[in-house]
Design an enzyme around this catalytic site. Structure first.
Site, mmCIF file in Angstrom:
data_model
loop_
_atom_site.group_PDB
_atom_site.id
_atom_site.type_symbol
_atom_site.label_atom_id
_atom_site.label_comp_id
_atom_site.label_asym_id
_atom_site.label_seq_id
_atom_site.Cartn_x
_atom_site.Cartn_y
_atom_site.Cartn_z
ATOM 1 N N ARG A 56 46.174 40.171 36.259
ATOM 2 C CA ARG A 56 46.904 41.257 35.625
ATOM 3 C C ARG A 56 46.769 41.168 34.107
ATOM 4 O O ARG A 56 46.829 40.080 33.535
ATOM 5 C CB ARG A 56 48.398 41.181 36.008
ATOM 6 C CG ARG A 56 48.717 41.955 37.250
ATOM 7 C CD ARG A 56 50.099 41.707 37.784
ATOM 8 N NE ARG A 56 51.195 41.797 36.824
ATOM 9 C CZ ARG A 56 52.478 41.681 37.156
ATOM 10 N NH1 ARG A 56 52.815 41.474 38.423
ATOM 11 N NH2 ARG A 56 53.422 41.761 36.251
ATOM 12 N N LYS A 99 59.920 36.522 42.126
ATOM 13 C CA LYS A 99 60.743 37.577 42.750
ATOM 14 C C LYS A 99 59.948 38.357 43.804
ATOM 15 O O LYS A 99 60.427 38.590 44.910
ATOM 16 C CB LYS A 99 61.261 38.572 41.692
ATOM 17 C CG LYS A 99 62.081 37.959 40.595
ATOM 18 C CD LYS A 99 62.522 39.003 39.574
ATOM 19 C CE LYS A 99 61.386 39.635 38.806
ATOM 20 N NZ LYS A 99 60.629 38.735 37.930
ATOM 21 N N ARG A 133 56.715 39.467 27.151
ATOM 22 C CA ARG A 133 57.555 39.690 28.337
ATOM 23 C C ARG A 133 58.747 38.739 28.360
ATOM 24 O O ARG A 133 59.850 39.113 28.738
ATOM 25 C CB ARG A 133 56.723 39.503 29.611
ATOM 26 C CG ARG A 133 55.777 40.650 29.851
ATOM 27 C CD ARG A 133 54.671 40.278 30.800
ATOM 28 N NE ARG A 133 55.102 40.140 32.168
ATOM 29 C CZ ARG A 133 54.400 39.510 33.103
ATOM 30 N NH1 ARG A 133 53.253 38.948 32.813
ATOM 31 N NH2 ARG A 133 54.852 39.446 34.329
ATOM 32 N N ARG A 191 66.700 46.236 34.726
ATOM 33 C CA ARG A 191 66.210 45.240 33.787
ATOM 34 C C ARG A 191 66.916 45.332 32.441
ATOM 35 O O ARG A 191 66.622 44.548 31.543
ATOM 36 C CB ARG A 191 64.735 45.533 33.544
ATOM 37 C CG ARG A 191 63.811 44.402 33.873
ATOM 38 C CD ARG A 191 62.419 44.950 33.626
ATOM 39 N NE ARG A 191 61.438 43.934 33.656
ATOM 40 C CZ ARG A 191 60.637 43.717 34.695
ATOM 41 N NH1 ARG A 191 60.750 44.425 35.781
ATOM 42 N NH2 ARG A 191 59.724 42.791 34.614
ATOM 43 N N ARG A 236 48.197 33.397 38.553
ATOM 44 C CA ARG A 236 48.363 34.489 39.528
ATOM 45 C C ARG A 236 47.099 35.354 39.602
ATOM 46 O O ARG A 236 46.472 35.676 38.606
ATOM 47 C CB ARG A 236 49.540 35.381 39.129
ATOM 48 C CG ARG A 236 49.614 36.625 39.998
ATOM 49 C CD ARG A 236 50.921 37.344 39.917
ATOM 50 N NE ARG A 236 51.293 37.706 38.565
ATOM 51 C CZ ARG A 236 52.504 38.121 38.239
ATOM 52 N NH1 ARG A 236 53.442 38.198 39.154
ATOM 53 N NH2 ARG A 236 52.786 38.433 37.003
HETATM 54 P P1 AP5 Z 1 55.473 36.558 41.715
HETATM 55 O O1 AP5 Z 1 56.151 36.569 43.030
HETATM 56 O O2 AP5 Z 1 54.352 37.538 41.487
HETATM 57 O O3 AP5 Z 1 56.546 36.610 40.532
HETATM 58 P P2 AP5 Z 1 57.444 37.789 39.980
HETATM 59 O O4 AP5 Z 1 58.750 37.206 39.588
HETATM 60 O O5 AP5 Z 1 57.458 38.927 40.955
HETATM 61 O O6 AP5 Z 1 56.609 38.111 38.693
HETATM 62 P P3 AP5 Z 1 56.221 39.463 37.993
HETATM 63 O O7 AP5 Z 1 55.332 39.057 36.841
HETATM 64 O O8 AP5 Z 1 55.639 40.444 38.966
HETATM 65 O O9 AP5 Z 1 57.558 39.931 37.460
HETATM 66 P P4 AP5 Z 1 57.739 40.828 36.287
HETATM 67 O O10 AP5 Z 1 59.202 41.008 36.380
HETATM 68 O O11 AP5 Z 1 57.217 40.431 34.986
HETATM 69 O O12 AP5 Z 1 56.757 42.031 36.620
HETATM 70 P P5 AP5 Z 1 56.993 43.470 37.203
HETATM 71 O O13 AP5 Z 1 55.869 43.740 38.087
HETATM 72 O O14 AP5 Z 1 58.389 43.642 37.719
HETATM 73 O O15 AP5 Z 1 54.921 35.069 41.486
HETATM 74 C C1 AP5 Z 1 54.177 34.720 40.319
HETATM 75 C C2 AP5 Z 1 53.048 33.739 40.712
HETATM 76 O O16 AP5 Z 1 53.623 32.515 41.143
HETATM 77 C C3 AP5 Z 1 52.159 34.211 41.875
HETATM 78 O O17 AP5 Z 1 50.845 33.798 41.630
HETATM 79 C C4 AP5 Z 1 52.748 33.502 43.106
HETATM 80 O O18 AP5 Z 1 51.774 33.270 44.105
HETATM 81 C C5 AP5 Z 1 53.251 32.204 42.489
HETATM 82 N N1 AP5 Z 1 54.465 31.704 43.131
HETATM 83 C C6 AP5 Z 1 55.519 32.436 43.553
HETATM 84 N N2 AP5 Z 1 56.475 31.643 44.073
HETATM 85 C C7 AP5 Z 1 56.003 30.368 43.948
HETATM 86 C C8 AP5 Z 1 56.521 29.084 44.289
HETATM 87 N N3 AP5 Z 1 57.727 28.956 44.860
HETATM 88 N N4 AP5 Z 1 55.765 27.997 44.011
HETATM 89 C C9 AP5 Z 1 54.565 28.110 43.440
HETATM 90 N N5 AP5 Z 1 54.003 29.296 43.106
HETATM 91 C C10 AP5 Z 1 54.724 30.408 43.354
HETATM 92 O O19 AP5 Z 1 56.922 44.349 35.869
HETATM 93 C C11 AP5 Z 1 55.738 44.434 35.118
HETATM 94 C C12 AP5 Z 1 55.979 45.319 33.892
HETATM 95 O O20 AP5 Z 1 56.371 46.647 34.312
HETATM 96 C C13 AP5 Z 1 57.110 44.881 32.948
HETATM 97 O O21 AP5 Z 1 56.666 43.910 32.023
HETATM 98 C C14 AP5 Z 1 57.458 46.209 32.290
HETATM 99 O O22 AP5 Z 1 56.517 46.557 31.316
HETATM 100 C C15 AP5 Z 1 57.340 47.197 33.428
HETATM 101 N N6 AP5 Z 1 58.607 47.374 34.167
HETATM 102 C C16 AP5 Z 1 58.802 47.153 35.501
HETATM 103 N N7 AP5 Z 1 60.082 47.409 35.843
HETATM 104 C C17 AP5 Z 1 60.713 47.803 34.709
HETATM 105 C C18 AP5 Z 1 62.050 48.168 34.405
HETATM 106 N N8 AP5 Z 1 63.000 48.203 35.374
HETATM 107 N N9 AP5 Z 1 62.355 48.482 33.121
HETATM 108 C C19 AP5 Z 1 61.430 48.465 32.160
HETATM 109 N N10 AP5 Z 1 60.143 48.116 32.366
HETATM 110 C C20 AP5 Z 1 59.778 47.784 33.626
#
Ligand code: AP5
Length: 246
Positions: free
Chosen positions: A182, A31, A193, A110, A149
């Site tokens: 991370r 994402k 997660r 979420r 990552r």
């Molecule tokens: P990346 O683009 O980083 O993936 P992502 O979907 O953004 O993954 P996240 O882990 O950041 O999502 P998340 O939803 O768990 O974390 P968030 O930060 O929102 O890509 C992943 C990897 O793959 C990278 O290395 C990239 O280079 C590679 N890649 C990407 N596309 C590719 C492709 N096409 N081919 C090959 N490789 C590829 O949240 C973190 C934490 O914050 C949560 O767990 C929670 O504790 C808290 N939090 C955040 N928002 C909320 C909310 N709204 N409610 C409650 N808790 C929340």
């Protein structure tokens, strides 16, 4: 939106047709990577609740509110941050929801409670979502993306050891700061997660499908391929919109 106290930096001129998008999908599906491309292409404000929490982490403990410290404890373990804290963080940044260039919500909402609160906030401002993009990928590929990552400590740029390596090992191409893994990308947090996603976020697919907003996109393949698929889906949606409102 870069997280922490960051504000929008001089936004580009208002778009004639601002896109107001939600990006859905399991942790690690890509994402954030797609939000980067989309934000450049559409000029929309990128709001990632995960980035906001991570940026807060880099500030000293004395600078953080009690709610933010509590949020970081949940996050490190891979659990969802309580809805009230997330909504307070989003409300603080309501200028993003009003951005004349539109917005890309990445990682928010979420839970159904968050989605309902977002609907209310947008209603009050007289806005509506353009679309909700749901990225799909088999779990094995997701785990591979998460475990490879690496993130920049300085500017937050995201790399992958195999798919998107930096030019120099462990050093950011953009700002030269060190890359790190991370805390919530460790195997035990990844499991937590994924469970939180299944239990709390998966129901949003049905929530947005019922509102006729959902577009599902296969996230398999290189980031640029996924981006092309996303744009193609948009073109289809834009054509349908023009037919409805010529
Ligand atoms: P990346 O683009 O980083 O993936 P992502 O979907 O953004 O993954 P996240 O882990 O950041 O999502 P998340 O939803 O768990 O974390 P968030 O930060 O929102 O890509 C992943 C990897 O793959 C990278 O290395 C990239 O280079 C590679 N890649 C990407 N596309 C590719 C492709 N096409 N081919 C090959 N490789 C590829 O949240 C973190 C934490 O914050 C949560 O767990 C929670 O504790 C808290 N939090 C955040 N928002 C909320 C909310 N709204 N409610 C409650 N808790 C929340």
């Amino acid at each position: 939106m870069q997280g922490g106290q960051a504000q929008c930096t001089s936004p580009p001129p208002p778009s004639e047709r601002p896109f107001r998008l939600v990006l859905l999908g399991a942790p690690g599906v890509g994402k954030g990577t797609q939000a980067g491309f989309l934000s450049q292409r559409l000029g929309a404000c990128h709001l990632s609740t995960g980035d906001i929490f991570r940026a807060a982490k880099s500030h000293g403990q004395e600078e953080r509110s009690a709610a933010m410290s509590e949020a970081l404890t949940y996050m490190s373990a891979g659990r969802l941050v309580p809805d009230a804290t997330v909504l307070a963080v989003v409300r603080e940044r309501d200028q993003c929801l009003n951005c004349p260039c539109g917005f890309l919500l990445d990682g928010f909402p979420r839970t159904v409670a968050q989605a309902e609160a977002l609907e209310k906030l947008l209603d009050q401002e007289g806005h509506a979502l353009t679309a909700v993009i749901n990225y799909d990928l088999p779990i094995e590929e997701i785990v591979e993306r998460l475990s490879g990552r690496r993130t920049c400590r300085g500017c937050g740029a995201v790399y992958h050891l195999v798919n998107r390596p930096p030019q120099k090992k462990d050093v950011c191409d953009h700002c030269g700061a060190a890359l790190y893994q991370r805390e919530d990308d460790q195997p035990q947090s990844i499991r937590v997660r994924m469970n939180a996603y299944q239990e709390s976020t998966w129901p949003l697919i049905q929530f947005y499908r019922q509102r006729g907003l959902l577009t599902s996109i296969l996230a398999h393949g290189a980031p640029a391929e996924v981006f092309q698929r996303t744009l193609a889906a948009f073109n289809g949606a834009a054509a349908a919109e023009t037919q409805k409102h010529p």
